[in-house]
Design a protein around this motif. Structure first.
Motif, PDB file in Angstrom:
ATOM      1  N   HIS A  88      -5.245 -10.408   8.059  1.00  0.00           N
ATOM      2  CA  HIS A  88      -5.109 -11.785   7.584  1.00  0.00           C
ATOM      3  C   HIS A  88      -4.601 -11.846   6.137  1.00  0.00           C
ATOM      4  CE1 HIS A  88      -8.231 -13.227  10.800  1.00  0.00           C
ATOM      5  NE2 HIS A  88      -7.044 -12.888  11.316  1.00  0.00           N
ATOM      6  N   ASP A  89      -4.595 -10.724   5.408  1.00  0.00           N
ATOM      7  CA  ASP A  89      -4.088 -10.698   4.034  1.00  0.00           C
ATOM      8  C   ASP A  89      -3.397  -9.347   3.787  1.00  0.00           C
ATOM      9  OD1 ASP A  89      -6.171  -8.922   3.872  1.00  0.00           O
ATOM     10  OD2 ASP A  89      -7.456 -10.211   2.653  1.00  0.00           O
ATOM     11  N   SER A  90      -3.121  -9.035   2.519  1.00  0.00           N
ATOM     12  CA  SER A  90      -2.382  -7.819   2.178  1.00  0.00           C
ATOM     13  C   SER A  90      -3.294  -6.620   1.909  1.00  0.00           C
ATOM     14  CB  SER A  90      -1.502  -8.073   0.946  1.00  0.00           C
ATOM     15  OG  SER A  90      -2.309  -8.451  -0.162  1.00  0.00           O
ATOM     16  N   THR A  91      -4.555  -6.697   2.333  1.00  0.00           N
ATOM     17  CA  THR A  91      -5.486  -5.596   2.085  1.00  0.00           C
ATOM     18  C   THR A  91      -4.969  -4.284   2.678  1.00  0.00           C
ATOM     19  OG1 THR A  91      -7.381  -7.088   2.035  1.00  0.00           O
ATOM     20  CG2 THR A  91      -7.836  -4.765   2.483  1.00  0.00           C
ATOM     21  N   ALA A  92      -4.466  -4.331   3.902  1.00  0.00           N
ATOM     22  CA  ALA A  92      -3.987  -3.106   4.558  1.00  0.00           C
ATOM     23  C   ALA A  92      -2.829  -2.486   3.777  1.00  0.00           C
ATOM     24  CB  ALA A  92      -3.570  -3.420   5.994  1.00  0.00           C
ATOM     25  N   VAL A  93      -1.904  -3.325   3.308  1.00  0.00           N
ATOM     26  CA  VAL A  93      -0.752  -2.802   2.567  1.00  0.00           C
ATOM     27  C   VAL A  93      -1.204  -2.173   1.251  1.00  0.00           C
ATOM     28  CG1 VAL A  93       1.448  -3.407   1.500  1.00  0.00           C
ATOM     29  CG2 VAL A  93       0.744  -4.525   3.630  1.00  0.00           C
ATOM     30  N   ILE A  94      -2.171  -2.820   0.590  1.00  0.00           N
ATOM     31  CA  ILE A  94      -2.673  -2.253  -0.666  1.00  0.00           C
ATOM     32  C   ILE A  94      -3.333  -0.902  -0.417  1.00  0.00           C
ATOM     33  CG2 ILE A  94      -4.302  -2.585  -2.551  1.00  0.00           C
ATOM     34  CD1 ILE A  94      -3.811  -5.577  -2.320  1.00  0.00           C
ATOM     35  N   MET A  95      -4.102  -0.818   0.680  1.00  0.00           N
ATOM     36  CA  MET A  95      -4.757   0.462   0.993  1.00  0.00           C
ATOM     37  C   MET A  95      -3.713   1.550   1.277  1.00  0.00           C
ATOM     38  SD  MET A  95      -8.038  -0.637   3.347  1.00  0.00           S
ATOM     39  CE  MET A  95      -8.646   1.047   3.388  1.00  0.00           C
ATOM     40  N   VAL A  96      -2.659   1.197   2.014  1.00  0.00           N
ATOM     41  CA  VAL A  96      -1.609   2.179   2.287  1.00  0.00           C
ATOM     42  C   VAL A  96      -0.964   2.640   0.980  1.00  0.00           C
ATOM     43  CG1 VAL A  96       0.613   2.550   3.419  1.00  0.00           C
ATOM     44  CG2 VAL A  96      -1.162   1.240   4.573  1.00  0.00           C
ATOM     45  N   SER A  97      -0.701   1.691   0.084  1.00  0.00           N
ATOM     46  CA  SER A  97      -0.061   2.032  -1.188  1.00  0.00           C
ATOM     47  C   SER A  97      -0.927   2.961  -2.018  1.00  0.00           C
ATOM     48  CB  SER A  97       0.240   0.753  -1.976  1.00  0.00           C
ATOM     49  OG  SER A  97       1.076  -0.117  -1.243  1.00  0.00           O
ATOM     50  N   VAL A  98      -2.232   2.670  -2.101  1.00  0.00           N
ATOM     51  CA  VAL A  98      -3.133   3.504  -2.903  1.00  0.00           C
ATOM     52  C   VAL A  98      -3.231   4.911  -2.324  1.00  0.00           C
ATOM     53  CG1 VAL A  98      -5.538   3.804  -3.624  1.00  0.00           C
ATOM     54  CG2 VAL A  98      -4.461   1.541  -3.754  1.00  0.00           C
ATOM     55  N   VAL A  99      -3.370   5.002  -1.005  1.00  0.00           N
ATOM     56  CA  VAL A  99      -3.508   6.321  -0.387  1.00  0.00           C
ATOM     57  C   VAL A  99      -2.210   7.118  -0.517  1.00  0.00           C
ATOM     58  CG1 VAL A  99      -3.961   7.543   1.768  1.00  0.00           C
ATOM     59  CG2 VAL A  99      -5.269   5.503   1.208  1.00  0.00           C
ATOM     60  N   LEU A 100      -1.062   6.461  -0.341  1.00  0.00           N
ATOM     61  CA  LEU A 100       0.205   7.180  -0.508  1.00  0.00           C
ATOM     62  C   LEU A 100       0.401   7.638  -1.957  1.00  0.00           C
ATOM     63  CD1 LEU A 100       2.788   5.240   1.695  1.00  0.00           C
ATOM     64  CD2 LEU A 100       1.705   7.434   2.142  1.00  0.00           C
ATOM     65  N   GLY A 101      -0.052   6.818  -2.901  1.00  0.00           N
ATOM     66  CA  GLY A 101       0.015   7.250  -4.296  1.00  0.00           C
ATOM     67  C   GLY A 101      -0.790   8.517  -4.534  1.00  0.00           C
ATOM     68  N   ARG A 102      -1.961   8.569  -3.901  1.00  0.00           N
ATOM     69  CA  ARG A 102      -2.790   9.782  -4.039  1.00  0.00           C
ATOM     70  C   ARG A 102      -2.154  10.954  -3.319  1.00  0.00           C
ATOM     71  NH1 ARG A 102      -4.453  13.633  -5.409  1.00  0.00           N
ATOM     72  NH2 ARG A 102      -6.580  14.449  -5.571  1.00  0.00           N
ATOM     73  N   PHE A 103      -1.542  10.699  -2.179  1.00  0.00           N
ATOM     74  CA  PHE A 103      -0.927  11.783  -1.413  1.00  0.00           C
ATOM     75  C   PHE A 103       0.269  12.362  -2.172  1.00  0.00           C
ATOM     76  CE2 PHE A 103       2.071  13.360   1.812  1.00  0.00           C
ATOM     77  CZ  PHE A 103       1.263  14.281   2.461  1.00  0.00           C
ATOM     78  N   THR A 104       1.117  11.517  -2.731  1.00  0.00           N
ATOM     79  CA  THR A 104       2.287  12.022  -3.449  1.00  0.00           C
ATOM     80  C   THR A 104       1.903  12.688  -4.773  1.00  0.00           C
ATOM     81  OG1 THR A 104       2.590   9.802  -4.396  1.00  0.00           O
ATOM     82  CG2 THR A 104       3.877  10.366  -2.428  1.00  0.00           C
ATOM     83  N   ALA A 105       0.729  12.376  -5.311  1.00  0.00           N
ATOM     84  CA  ALA A 105       0.281  13.033  -6.548  1.00  0.00           C
ATOM     85  C   ALA A 105      -0.296  14.413  -6.281  1.00  0.00           C
ATOM     86  CB  ALA A 105      -0.763  12.164  -7.247  1.00  0.00           C
ATOM     87  N   TRP A 106      -0.581  14.719  -5.015  1.00  0.00           N
ATOM     88  CA  TRP A 106      -1.171  16.016  -4.649  1.00  0.00           C
ATOM     89  C   TRP A 106      -0.077  17.076  -4.704  1.00  0.00           C
ATOM     90  CZ3 TRP A 106      -3.069  17.508   0.909  1.00  0.00           C
ATOM     91  CH2 TRP A 106      -3.921  18.610   0.824  1.00  0.00           C
TER      92      TRP A 106
END
Length: 385
Positions: A88-106
């Motif tokens: 119903h909102d952009s929560t899922a997109v924000i979660m994807v963005s945060v996790v991908l940021g952590r993944f690319t920093a690894w």
């Protein structure tokens, strides 16, 4: 230096603060996003909970089981990406963005795998969002958000990789310095061993010859000849002790200043051979390493011995000059016969060939021959400093 290990290699423990900050920031963003989510679907909340759990699994396994940790982190991004169109909102997109940021920093994932995961999650997020009715503006905003956090993670990844490479280069440089120091120590030991061996071999060999000759002369009743041989043996013993002392001094880096050693050598030579020897020193006197000092004194001793052998009684001059980047020693003596002949190594030296070899070991050169007047024989030695 304390280090933390991972599945790909060894990383300095100094990286831990940056990684901890990323974990705290990422966790804070996830908690804040979930706390402000306006979601009414239980199924979507279940997906969020599973993604959140995979996030914690990743950080729990990352040190000991990095492969399993990577799978957990990919699932943590893929689950909300798959439900972005039904949220119903952009929560899922924000979660994807945060996790991908952590993944690319690894630092562990290969570049190909990294871009495959990022591209797959971005495509999945856009497809499900479009299927859920998101407009072009929303899709563009989601893309910008995903790419922005991904780029931030890549920046952190590059920093870690550069720091790791710098640490490896530093370790290699330290290892190379240690190996060079070890080689230098072994080379110095070999040089000192060679010097001591030469001194002992020559001194003892010459003493043996002189004493055997004295014994033979005594058998023949030549007392004067035997006495001369014994006196010669005494001088050889003194010379051997002096050279052994110089070699030991070189081993301890406790070498007497070069002008003092030459002055002592000249004094003893003039007294023993009843020869006029003049020593001059020019330039600014400065300390020299033990190797060049011993080589120069050995060359002076060789030159004086040759002068006594081939031009007995002739005047000898010894000139020591301290140049800007080299030291030059020149020994000149009168030539009583038309031509100088190097007819074998003298009893207290090692021959001109051996002298050249030893000078080469300390970066020195040797020149011999008559001077311009053809009346004096000149031996010149230069050693770089």
């Amino acid at each position: 230096m304390v280090r933390a290990t991972d599945g790909r290699g060894v990383f300095p423990a100094s990286y831990a603060p940056a990684s901890l900050v990323m974990q705290i920031v990422g966790l804070g963003l996830l908690i804040g996003t979930l706390a402000t989510a306006r979601e009414g679907s239980v199924a979507v909340w279940a997906v969020y909970a599973a993604s959140f759990a995979c996030w914690f699994v990743f950080h729990f396994l990352v040190e000991n089981r990095p492969r399993a940790a990577g799978i957990a982190l990919v699932l943590s991004a893929a689950l909300p990406a798959a439900t972005a169109g039904w949220a119903h909102d952009s929560t899922a997109v924000i979660m994807v963005s945060v996790v991908l940021g952590r993944f690319t920093a690894w630092h562990r994932p290969r570049t190909a795998a990294l871009w495959m995961v990022v591209g797959g999650c971005l495509l999945l997020t856009l497809l499900t969002s479009a299927a859920g009715g998101a407009g072009l503006g929303d899709l563009a905003g989601y893309t910008v958000m995903l790419l922005l956090l991904t780029l931030l993670g890549l920046n952190q990844r590059q920093y870690q990789l550069r720091a790791h490479q710098a640490e490896q280069l530093l370790d290699q440089a330290n290892l190379m310095q240690q190996e060079q120091a070890q080689v230098a120590v072994l080379g110095e030991r070999a040089r000192i061993a060679r010097e001591i061996h030469d001194v002992l071999a020559h001194s003892l060999g010459a003493l043996t010859v002189q004493l055997k000759a004295a014994d033979s002369l005594l058998d023949n009743g030549d007392i004067d000849g035997a006495r001369a041989r014994v006196q010669r043996s005494n001088r050889l013993a003194d010379d051997g002790l002096a050279e052994a002392a110089a070699a030991v001094a070189a081993l301890r880096d406790d070498v007497i200043p070069l002008p003092d050693m030459l002055a002592d050598l000249v004094e003893h030579f003039g007294r023993d051979h009843h020869t006029e020897v003049r020593l001059t020193t020019s330039g600014t006197v400065r300390p020299l390493p033990s190797g060049p000092v011993v080589a120069l004194v050995r060359a002076a001793r060789e030159a004086l011995t040759n002068a006594a052998k081939h031009a007995p009684g002739g005047a000898v001059t010894v000139a020591l000059d301290y140049g800007t980047d080299q030291v030059r020693l020149e020994v000149c003596n009168d030539i009583p016969r038309p031509k100088f002949v190097d007819d074998g190594p003298p009893v207290s030296g090692y021959g001109l060939t051996g002298m050249r070899e030893r000078l080469a070991l300390v970066g020195g050169t040797l020149e011999t021959g008559p001077d311009d007047t053809q009346r004096s024989w000149r031996l010149a030695v230069e050693v770089a400093t």
